[in-house]
Scaffold this motif. Structure first.
Motif, short mmCIF file in Angstrom:
data_model
loop_
_atom_site.label_atom_id
_atom_site.label_comp_id
_atom_site.label_asym_id
_atom_site.label_seq_id
_atom_site.Cartn_x
_atom_site.Cartn_y
_atom_site.Cartn_z
N ARG A 1 0.84 -1.21 0.00
CA ARG A 1 0.00 0.00 0.00
C ARG A 1 0.87 1.26 0.00
NH1 ARG A 1 -1.13 4.30 2.24
NH2 ARG A 1 0.51 3.88 3.76
N ARG A 2 0.61 2.13 -0.95
CA ARG A 2 1.33 3.40 -1.06
C ARG A 2 0.39 4.39 -1.66
NH1 ARG A 2 5.25 2.30 1.64
NH2 ARG A 2 3.88 3.54 2.89
N SER A 3 0.49 5.65 -1.34
CA SER A 3 -0.37 6.65 -1.98
C SER A 3 0.10 6.89 -3.41
CB SER A 3 -0.34 7.96 -1.18
OG SER A 3 -1.00 7.75 0.07
N ARG B 1 -0.40 9.03 -6.98
CA ARG B 1 -0.95 10.29 -7.51
C ARG B 1 -0.74 10.45 -9.00
NH1 ARG B 1 1.67 11.18 -2.78
NH2 ARG B 1 0.42 11.89 -1.00
N GLN C 1 -5.43 20.51 -6.67
CA GLN C 1 -4.54 19.33 -6.81
C GLN C 1 -4.92 18.68 -8.16
OE1 GLN C 1 -3.67 17.06 -3.09
NE2 GLN C 1 -5.43 18.15 -2.25
N TRP D 1 -3.72 16.58 -10.28
CA TRP D 1 -3.58 15.13 -10.55
C TRP D 1 -4.88 14.37 -10.28
CZ3 TRP D 1 -4.46 12.00 -6.36
CH2 TRP D 1 -4.37 12.62 -5.09
N TYR E 1 -8.02 1.60 0.07
CA TYR E 1 -6.59 1.51 -0.25
C TYR E 1 -6.20 0.05 -0.51
CZ TYR E 1 -4.11 6.01 0.67
OH TYR E 1 -3.57 7.28 0.60
N THR F 1 -5.02 7.69 -3.44
CA THR F 1 -4.50 8.53 -2.34
C THR F 1 -5.69 9.17 -1.66
OG1 THR F 1 -2.36 9.09 -3.35
CG2 THR F 1 -3.25 10.69 -1.82
N VAL F 2 -5.69 9.15 -0.34
CA VAL F 2 -6.75 9.86 0.37
C VAL F 2 -6.48 11.36 0.26
CG1 VAL F 2 -5.56 9.56 2.60
CG2 VAL F 2 -7.97 10.21 2.56
N VAL F 3 -7.51 12.10 -0.08
CA VAL F 3 -7.38 13.56 -0.18
C VAL F 3 -8.27 14.19 0.89
CG1 VAL F 3 -7.83 15.58 -1.63
CG2 VAL F 3 -6.84 13.50 -2.63
N GLY F 4 -7.62 14.89 1.81
CA GLY F 4 -8.37 15.55 2.87
C GLY F 4 -8.37 17.06 2.72
N ALA F 5 -7.50 17.55 1.83
CA ALA F 5 -7.37 19.00 1.65
C ALA F 5 -8.35 19.48 0.58
CB ALA F 5 -5.93 19.34 1.26
C1 LIG Z 1 -6.12 12.60 6.70
C2 LIG Z 1 -5.20 12.58 5.50
C3 LIG Z 1 -5.32 13.59 4.54
C4 LIG Z 1 -4.53 13.57 3.40
N1 LIG Z 1 -4.71 14.52 2.43
C5 LIG Z 1 -3.94 14.48 1.32
C6 LIG Z 1 -4.16 15.42 0.27
O1 LIG Z 1 -5.02 16.29 0.33
N2 LIG Z 1 -3.38 15.34 -0.84
C7 LIG Z 1 -2.41 14.36 -0.99
O2 LIG Z 1 -1.75 14.35 -2.03
N3 LIG Z 1 -2.20 13.44 -0.01
C8 LIG Z 1 -2.94 13.47 1.12
N4 LIG Z 1 -2.76 12.51 2.10
C9 LIG Z 1 -1.82 11.39 1.87
C10 LIG Z 1 -0.51 11.54 2.64
O3 LIG Z 1 0.27 12.57 2.06
C11 LIG Z 1 0.25 10.19 2.58
O4 LIG Z 1 -0.53 9.19 3.21
C12 LIG Z 1 1.60 10.29 3.25
O5 LIG Z 1 2.48 11.06 2.46
C13 LIG Z 1 2.22 8.91 3.50
O6 LIG Z 1 2.42 8.23 2.26
P1 LIG Z 1 1.79 6.79 1.99
O7 LIG Z 1 0.31 6.90 2.09
O8 LIG Z 1 2.25 6.43 0.60
O9 LIG Z 1 2.34 5.83 3.00
C14 LIG Z 1 -3.55 12.54 3.24
C15 LIG Z 1 -3.41 11.53 4.21
C16 LIG Z 1 -4.25 11.55 5.32
C17 LIG Z 1 -4.14 10.43 6.32
#
Ligand SMILES: Cc1cc2nc3c(=O)[nH]c(=O)nc-3n(C[C@H](O)[C@H](O)[C@H](O)COP(=O)(O)O)c2cc1C
Length: 255
Positions: free
Chosen positions: A71-73, A75, A160, A162, A203, A214-218
């Motif tokens: 699992r990795r984010s 984009r 964002q 992407w 995920y 990727t989870v986007v919270g922003a």
């Molecule tokens: C609550 C939360 C909000 C996040 N919001 C964003 C976001 O808006 N944009 C983004 O590119 N990544 C976002 N992320 C992803 C994190 O950047 C990412 O999980 C972190 O860099 C660790 O990398 P990994 O998920 O590959 O292990 C968010 C992660 C969490 C948990």
């Protein structure tokens, strides 16, 4: 027998018929309400355009351990469309019904299920671009709006860009009142925890399908709500753009 006695019997039958009609009406109304509650949605949300989804694919290729390790984010997405079966499997992982009492793939405080899953579709084989809502109890998508909303969602997510390249964007929304009615002030915490459980399911299921997210919270809540055509009492919690990860060569990894 007097005329009055005969009239009395007639009145009695009329009264019994009226009671029967009332009881039948009440039973029908209760049945409709129960069926709507089972679907977790107001009846008005059902549109004429609904899509029954294929059964979720049980992916044997990745063990849970492998999915966790990989699992990795992600984009960067290849241009490849998703299959309806892949979308169905992702939605099932998020909120699929797995128990006779409406229990689902993710836990829910008090089994009150405050979360609703929307899907912004851009490029899925067999699914027109638009906004859909997942009906967990029926494993079905109901179309909420026509047209590709991915760019509007990317703009709403603080530009964002992407995000708009993903074939679909899964949106977790919540109806806070469902949980607040029982848990009051703690409900915000519970709903956030639930969204986290659902998100991790998405995920891991994406990894198991050879996809990425990727989870986007922003994002701006109001603009996401507008772009995704969320119901007025549905609040956005997180976005999950999902697609085939772009390889170093620029294409998609083989299916
Ligand atoms: C609550 C939360 C909000 C996040 N919001 C964003 C976001 O808006 N944009 C983004 O590119 N990544 C976002 N992320 C992803 C994190 O950047 C990412 O999980 C972190 O860099 C660790 O990398 P990994 O998920 O590959 O292990 C968010 C992660 C969490 C948990």
């Amino acid at each position: 027998m007097s005329r009055y006695a005969s009239d009395g019997r007639h009145d009695g039958w009329l009264r019994i018929s009226a009671y029967l009609a009332l009881v039948i009406g009440l039973v029908a109304a209760l049945a409709l309400t129960a069926s709507a509650a089972e679907l977790g949605s107001p009846m008005a949300n059902r549109t004429s355009s609904s899509v029954d989804l294929p059964d979720p694919t049980r992916v044997e290729a990745a063990s849970l351990g492998e999915a966790l390790a990989r699992r990795r984010s992600v984009r960067a997405f290849a241009g490849q469309a998703l299959l309806l079966a892949e979308v169905a499997t992702l939605l099932w992982a998020a909120q699929g019904r797995t128990g006779p009492e409406g229990l689902r793939t993710a836990p829910s405080a008090g089994a009150l299920f405050p979360l609703e899953i929307y899907l912004a579709v851009g490029s899925v084989e067999g699914l027109a671009p638009g906004i859909y809502r997942y009906v967990s109890g029926r494993h079905r998508l109901d179309q909420v709006a026509v047209g590709d909303a991915r760019r509007a969602l990317a703009r709403a997510a603080l530009d964002q860009s992407w995000i708009a390249d993903a074939p679909v964007i899964l949106i977790i929304a919540a109806v806070p009142s469902r949980t607040a009615a029982k848990y009051g002030d703690r409900s915000a915490r519970y709903i956030a925890m639930e969204a986290g459980h659902v998100g991790q399911n998405v995920y891991l299921q994406a990894v198991a399908l050879g996809l990425g997210t990727t989870v986007v919270g922003a994002f701006d809540d109001g603009r996401v709500k507008d772009a995704a055509k969320l119901a007025s009492d549905h609040e956005p919690f997180a976005l999950y753009p999902v697609g085939h990860p772009k390889t170093a060569a620029g294409g998609a990894a083989p299916r």
